[in-house]
Design a protein around this motif. Sequence first.
Motif, PDB file in Angstrom:
ATOM      1  N   ALA A 179     -38.506   1.113 -30.899  1.00  0.00           N
ATOM      2  CA  ALA A 179     -38.529   2.168 -30.482  1.00  0.00           C
ATOM      3  C   ALA A 179     -38.794   2.373 -28.865  1.00  0.00           C
ATOM      4  N   TYR A 180     -38.365   3.355 -28.443  1.00  0.00           N
ATOM      5  CA  TYR A 180     -38.444   3.242 -26.936  1.00  0.00           C
ATOM      6  C   TYR A 180     -39.831   3.149 -26.101  1.00  0.00           C
ATOM      7  N   TYR A 181     -40.929   3.544 -26.791  1.00  0.00           N
ATOM      8  CA  TYR A 181     -42.171   3.475 -26.125  1.00  0.00           C
ATOM      9  C   TYR A 181     -42.576   1.901 -26.294  1.00  0.00           C
ATOM     10  N   LYS A 182     -41.782   1.109 -26.959  1.00  0.00           N
ATOM     11  CA  LYS A 182     -42.304  -0.365 -27.054  1.00  0.00           C
ATOM     12  C   LYS A 182     -41.265  -1.285 -26.191  1.00  0.00           C
ATOM     13  N   TYR A 183     -40.597  -0.507 -25.257  1.00  0.00           N
ATOM     14  CA  TYR A 183     -39.689  -1.150 -24.228  1.00  0.00           C
ATOM     15  C   TYR A 183     -40.779  -2.061 -23.573  1.00  0.00           C
ATOM     16  N   LEU A 184     -39.845  -3.273 -23.042  1.00  0.00           N
ATOM     17  CA  LEU A 184     -40.889  -4.089 -22.088  1.00  0.00           C
ATOM     18  C   LEU A 184     -40.883  -3.765 -20.692  1.00  0.00           C
ATOM     19  N   ARG A 185     -41.391  -2.609 -20.303  1.00  0.00           N
ATOM     20  CA  ARG A 185     -41.360  -1.892 -19.052  1.00  0.00           C
ATOM     21  C   ARG A 185     -41.970  -2.486 -18.003  1.00  0.00           C
ATOM     22  N   GLY A 186     -43.004  -3.681 -18.511  1.00  0.00           N
ATOM     23  CA  GLY A 186     -43.818  -4.393 -17.539  1.00  0.00           C
ATOM     24  C   GLY A 186     -42.810  -5.680 -17.005  1.00  0.00           C
TER      25      GLY A 186
END
Length: 564
Positions: A541-548
Motif C-alpha cells: 500500500a502507498y503508505y508503506k513505500y520506501l520514501r526514505g
Amino acid sequence: MPNQPRIYQSNLPLTPVVRESIFTYLMETTYHKYDPSGPAFVDADSEITITRAKLKQLALKLGYGLRNHILLPSESGPESLTKLLRGDTVMVFSSNTMSWPATVFGCLAAGLRTTFAGSSLTPRELSWQWTDSKARALFVAPDLVTVALDMFRIIGVSESEAHQRMWVMDRLWDENLPTGEYRTKNWMGELLQQGALAVEEKFDGESADETAYICYSSGTTGRPKGVETTHTNVSTIMGMCQGVWAYVETEKDVQLGLMPFYHIFGLVMHLNYPFMAGQSCVLMLHGFDAEGLCRNVERFGVTTIMLAPPIILTLSLHPGLDDYNMTSLKCIASAAAALSPVVAERLLERLAKQGADVKLIQGCGATETTCPTQMVLPPDHKKKFGSIGQLLPNLELRLVGDDGFDVPEGEPGEVWVRGPTIMRGYLDNPKATADSFAPGKWYKSGDIMRRDSDGYYYIVDRKKEMIKYKGFQVAPAELEAILLENQSIADVGVIGIINEFDNNELPRAYVVPSDITILGSLGEKRHFEKTVEQWMRSQVAYYKYLRGGVFSALALESYSFNFF
C-alpha cells in the motif's frame, strides 16, 4: 525494600463499564435518548441521509440476511455448504461509503466478528489478513472486486468459490435499488430482502468480552497482528470520551467524518460515538481536500472535526480558509501522530479572526487500547499545548523504566496501562499477546512519556520498532519479509528516518544485493537501489513505500541503525 508500583489513576469521574453488545448499547440502551427520525449519517456530496431509525432497520435486515441467506463452503469440502454462525468472521474491504454504517451494525446484530482491511492494500497484503483473520465472507466495494479476486487466486481459492464468498457493498442505504451489473453475482442489497431479525444477538455479562472487531496493528514489534477488540471495549470507551467532549458539545452537534473507517480511530469515533451521542456525522467520502472541508463546515454547521496532524498542517496554510464561515466549529481533535504547537496556533489564530471559538485538543491511544487512553480537557487546550492529555476514566497507568521498576515522579518511562478498554489480545498469537502484557494485565504500550504535576502526559520517545507515517502504522518486519522475496536481495534491514519538514517517519531499506559485483559501479549501484524502490511500490500500500530511500552495501553492519 522492593520497588512498589507507582499506579496513577484518572482525575476524571468514573464512567460505567458497559457489559452488553455494541449493537444493544447503541440501538437499545442509548437509542431512545434522541429522536429516531434524526439524521445519523449524511453524505456531504449528495446529502443522502440515513436516519437513526433507518439505520437500525437496515442493520436488523442485514443481520437476518447474513445469518440465513449466505451459504458458504465448509472445511469438509466445497460441496458441503454452511451458514454463517455466531462468532464467525467477515471482512470489510472498502473505502468509506454510505454502506459502512449498515454493514458494521448488521454484522454486530448477527453476532459476527468483523475485520477491516485498508482499501489501499494489494492482493498479497489482503491475502495475509484474510488468512490470518480466518474470515469466511468478504464484503467488497465494486472498484475493489478485481483486487479481491486476485487475492483469492493467490491463496488458491477457485474463482467460483471466490464469488460465493464475495458480496458487493454498494448503495446499501436503500434496499429497493436495482442490483446493477457487478463482476460478482452477489449484491448486498439481496441480503436486505430476506426478512429481519426480531432481536439482535445478545452479548450480556461475561459474553460482552467476546471479540467484535478485528483491526490490524503492528503493536510494538513484528508483522501486523489482529487486535481483538471486544463489545465491552467499544461500548465503554464511548462514555469515557463523552466525559471530555461534554465541555464542547452543544444541543445540536454535527461531526465531520473523513478518517478511514477501517482504522480504529474512524471506526469508533465516526461510526460508533456520534450515534451514541445523538450527533449527525457528515461523511466526506472522497477523502480530504481543504476546500471541501471548509465548504462542508459552513454548509452543515459542523461543530466537531477529528483530524490527523498532516491534515491540520494543510488546513492551517490553506488560503481559502478565510472565504468560508467557520464559526460553528467548536472543537478540533488531533490524534494518530505528533502535532506541532506552531501549526496548531497558526490554525487557531486564523479561525479566531472569524470569531470562531475553537478548542484544539490532542489525544493519544492505539488500536490495542480501543483508541484514546489520554485526552486534553478542552478548557486546558492552550495551557497544555504539547500534552496528549489526562488519563481517561476507568484506566490505571504506570511509567516503567528500562530496569522494570516504576520511575520517580516527573521522570519519563514506558506507559503501562490497564482497564476495560484494553484489547482481549492478538488473534491466535499467544506469544505476541504474552510479550505485550506484564503481570497484572498491564498492557506495555511502547510509548515513553512523562507526567506533570497536573496529571497531564507528554510523549518523549517510543520504544516501538513500528514506523508511523502520517498516522499509518508501518511494520519494518513486514517490509523486510517482502523485500527478501526479491531474488536480487540477499539481506535487508528497514528503519524509520525523520522527515524534518513535517516530522513524519519515512521507511528506509538497507539492502545487501545478491550480486555484490554491482557495488563496484556507482551507476549500477544507484540503478539497483532505484529498481528495488520501484518494485516495492508494486507490492505494498502507498503508505508503506520506501520514501526514505534504498541504500545498498556489502553488509548491513556497514550502517548504524541507532536513529532514535
